[in-house]
Design an enzyme around this catalytic site. Structure first.
Site, PDB file in Angstrom:
ATOM      1  N   ASP A   1       0.859  -1.185   0.000  1.00  9.28           N
ATOM      2  CA  ASP A   1       0.000   0.000   0.000  1.00  9.28           C
ATOM      3  C   ASP A   1       0.894   1.233   0.000  1.00  9.28           C
ATOM      4  O   ASP A   1       1.744   1.392   0.878  1.00  9.28           O
ATOM      5  CB  ASP A   1      -0.906   0.007   1.233  1.00  9.28           C
ATOM      6  CG  ASP A   1      -1.785   1.244   1.277  1.00  9.28           C
ATOM      7  OD1 ASP A   1      -2.682   1.368   0.429  1.00  9.28           O
ATOM      8  OD2 ASP A   1      -1.552   2.098   2.166  1.00  9.28           O
TER       9      ASP A   1
ATOM     10  N   GLU B   1      -1.506  -1.402  -5.837  1.00  7.16           N
ATOM     11  CA  GLU B   1      -2.693  -0.755  -6.376  1.00  7.16           C
ATOM     12  C   GLU B   1      -2.300   0.209  -7.489  1.00  7.16           C
ATOM     13  O   GLU B   1      -1.210   0.775  -7.497  1.00  7.16           O
ATOM     14  CB  GLU B   1      -3.435  -0.007  -5.269  1.00  7.16           C
ATOM     15  CG  GLU B   1      -2.569   1.002  -4.529  1.00  7.16           C
ATOM     16  CD  GLU B   1      -3.261   1.590  -3.325  1.00  7.16           C
ATOM     17  OE1 GLU B   1      -4.503   1.549  -3.282  1.00  7.16           O
ATOM     18  OE2 GLU B   1      -2.567   2.079  -2.427  1.00  7.16           O
TER      19      GLU B   1
ATOM     20  N   CYS C   1     -13.038  -9.693   7.593  1.00  7.10           N
ATOM     21  CA  CYS C   1     -14.339 -10.244   7.196  1.00  7.10           C
ATOM     22  C   CYS C   1     -14.765  -9.830   5.806  1.00  7.10           C
ATOM     23  O   CYS C   1     -15.708 -10.396   5.257  1.00  7.10           O
ATOM     24  CB  CYS C   1     -15.413  -9.845   8.207  1.00  7.10           C
ATOM     25  SG  CYS C   1     -15.833  -8.082   8.164  1.00  7.10           S
TER      26      CYS C   1
ATOM     27  N   CYS D   1     -17.224  -6.961  12.441  1.00  5.27           N
ATOM     28  CA  CYS D   1     -16.566  -8.063  13.152  1.00  5.27           C
ATOM     29  C   CYS D   1     -15.703  -7.585  14.314  1.00  5.27           C
ATOM     30  O   CYS D   1     -15.198  -8.397  15.081  1.00  5.27           O
ATOM     31  CB  CYS D   1     -15.722  -8.888  12.187  1.00  5.27           C
ATOM     32  SG  CYS D   1     -14.285  -8.001  11.545  1.00  5.27           S
TER      33      CYS D   1
ATOM     34  N   ASP E   1      -3.127   1.681   6.765  1.00  2.00           N
ATOM     35  CA  ASP E   1      -2.254   1.268   5.665  1.00  2.00           C
ATOM     36  C   ASP E   1      -1.989  -0.235   5.704  1.00  2.00           C
ATOM     37  O   ASP E   1      -1.916  -0.888   4.660  1.00  2.00           O
ATOM     38  CB  ASP E   1      -0.932   2.038   5.730  1.00  2.00           C
ATOM     39  CG  ASP E   1      -1.124   3.534   5.552  1.00  2.00           C
ATOM     40  OD1 ASP E   1      -2.109   3.916   4.891  1.00  2.00           O
ATOM     41  OD2 ASP E   1      -0.300   4.306   6.075  1.00  2.00           O
TER      42      ASP E   1
END
Length: 436
Positions: free
Chosen positions: A218, A306, A362, A381, A388
């Site tokens: 990231d 990304e 989750c 959850c 990050d």
């Protein structure tokens, strides 16, 4: 791999140590490349648009066949033929210079025009495309560079010397580190120093896939990159190299405010100092990125990052300087080709994938996430972790079987209110890379 290549292609940029005579000849060749590139741009405008904004067009437009109605597309081969037909009359002063420089300048200009044409065609048909503008005019002293090579192994290298056409043997600060066929060489000047960029076909086959961990990365501003390999978190610091420019820029601003004349002697010295500092900033950032990306690529396995819209991120005026200073696009570019060098799989995730808003435990997706929220808290959850790190976890698990995911309705709505879990149930460690 292209059919004319024998193996993996690598590049090496080396500082040159020319004599005064050689430096003058390099300046002349850089000017020759600029003239040829601008001529090709103006010639293309006459053929395609029927008019040109080239300032010196009156001197040479009478020597070429214009298209008043436009619509005639000229390839780089067409531009080279037209240029060769008129250069003896228009540019008689170039007889003592290498003609490969002008040829390569027109070829590069042709590639830029082809990219612009492809972008226009894609935009016309409503297809996704990268934003490409019409090639600009090459200005004097703005970009001093030329390519003197004429095909494979046309440039000779002997230890720490390189032989440039019409210039002679020029000393290099270090030897070329790669063995193989020299495909091309580009000579450029940055902050008063000359450099040679070699492109070498090493002849080495593409490496076999290398075993290793699956890493999610990231990108950020405060921390350049956060890595997650399934067991521990690794942080790569941001070098923040632009801080050194502030004092010089303030001095230039005071000089302009106090003395409004176009350029004084003192201000010219400040501009030269600023250019040297900019070059130093580039070297610091490049050294940092190279060391970090090499270590990541050598780990093997796979790397998932990304796709960033860096230009869009820069529209935030409060973050534009910090984003530019981080050099995220260059970091990802280096990481991509180095993964190819070392046999590591490289993957890009679509820019619209909500890596930061998705719970890595989750799979629930939040409808929004403020920039000030540095800790991700899932109300479905109860999982909590650094924002990050959460994004890196999602990128690491992207497309993998068994990845936790929520149902479609949960993804469309906010995370539900369920039980809360401890903030550190899953172990993670901040281990900075050794890139000092």
């Amino acid at each position: 791999m292209s059919p004319h290549l024998k193996g993996v292609v690598k590049a090496h940029r080396i500082a040159l140590d020319p004599t005064d005579r050689q430096a003058s000849l390099m300046l002349e060749h850089a000017g020759w490349a600029r003239v040829a590139a601008n001529w090709a741009r103006g010639r293309f405008q006459l053929a395609w648009f029927g008019e040109t904004d080239e300032r010196n067009a009156d001197e040479w437009s009478a020597h070429v066949e214009a298209s008043p109605d436009g619509g005639a597309w000229l390839s780089d081969m067409d531009l080279r033929k037209d240029f060769n037909a008129v250069k003896a009359d228009l540019f008689a002063w170039s007889g003592g210079l290498s003609q490969n420089v002008a040829k390569n300048a027109i070829i590069h200009r042709g590639r830029g025009l082809e990219a612009w044409g492809a972008a226009c065609k894609a935009r016309k048909h409503g297809q996704p495309h990268r934003k490409v503008g019409f090639p600009p005019v090459r200005k004097r002293y703005r970009k001093l560079a030329f390519t003197p090579s004429n095909g494979r192994n046309s440039i000779q290298v002997d230890g720490r010397q390189v032989r440039l056409p019409r210039i002679g043997w020029v000393r290099m600060r270090e030897a070329l580190r790669f063995d193989g066929d020299i495909l091309s060489i580009t000579v450029s000047r940055t902050a008063g120093r000359w450099f040679a960029s070699f492109t070498v076909d090493t002849g080495e086959p593409a490496p076999a896939p290398r075993p290793g961990p699956d890493v999610g990365i990231d990108m950020g501003v405060k921390t350049l990159a956060v890595l997650w390999d399934g067991g521990e978190k690794t942080e790569i610091a941001n070098p923040k190299a632009l801080a050194a420019l502030r004092a010089t820029q303030q001095a230039i601003s005071r000089s302009v405010k106090v003395n409004g004349r176009p350029c004084t002697r003192n201000r010219r010295r400040l501009y030269e100092k600023l250019a040297r500092q900019h070059a130093q900033v580039v070297r610091i950032r490049s050294d940092h990125h190279h060391k970090a990306t090499t270590q990541i690529a050598k780990r093997g396995g796979s790397v998932t990052v990304e796709t960033l819209n860096v230009d869009g991120m820069k529209r935030n005026r409060r973050l534009a300087r910090a984003i530019s200073d981080a050099g995220m696009a260059e970091f990802v570019r280096q990481l991509e080709y180095k993964c190819h060098w070392y046999g590591t799989e490289f993957r890009r995730v679509d820019r619209w994938y909500p890596s930061s808003r998705t719970c890595s435990d989750c799979g629930a997706v939040k409808p929004s996430l403020l920039l000030s929220e540095r800790t991700d808290r899932c109300h479905r959850c109860g999982f909590e972790c650094d924002r990050d790190e959460n994004a890196a976890r999602n990128l690491q698990a992207f497309g993998r079987p068994g990845r936790p995911s929520a149902d479609a309705e949960t993804r469309k709505t906010d995370c539900g209110s369920h039980g809360r879990r401890s903030i550190h149930q899953t172990a993670h460690h901040a281990i900075p890379l050794d890139i000092t």
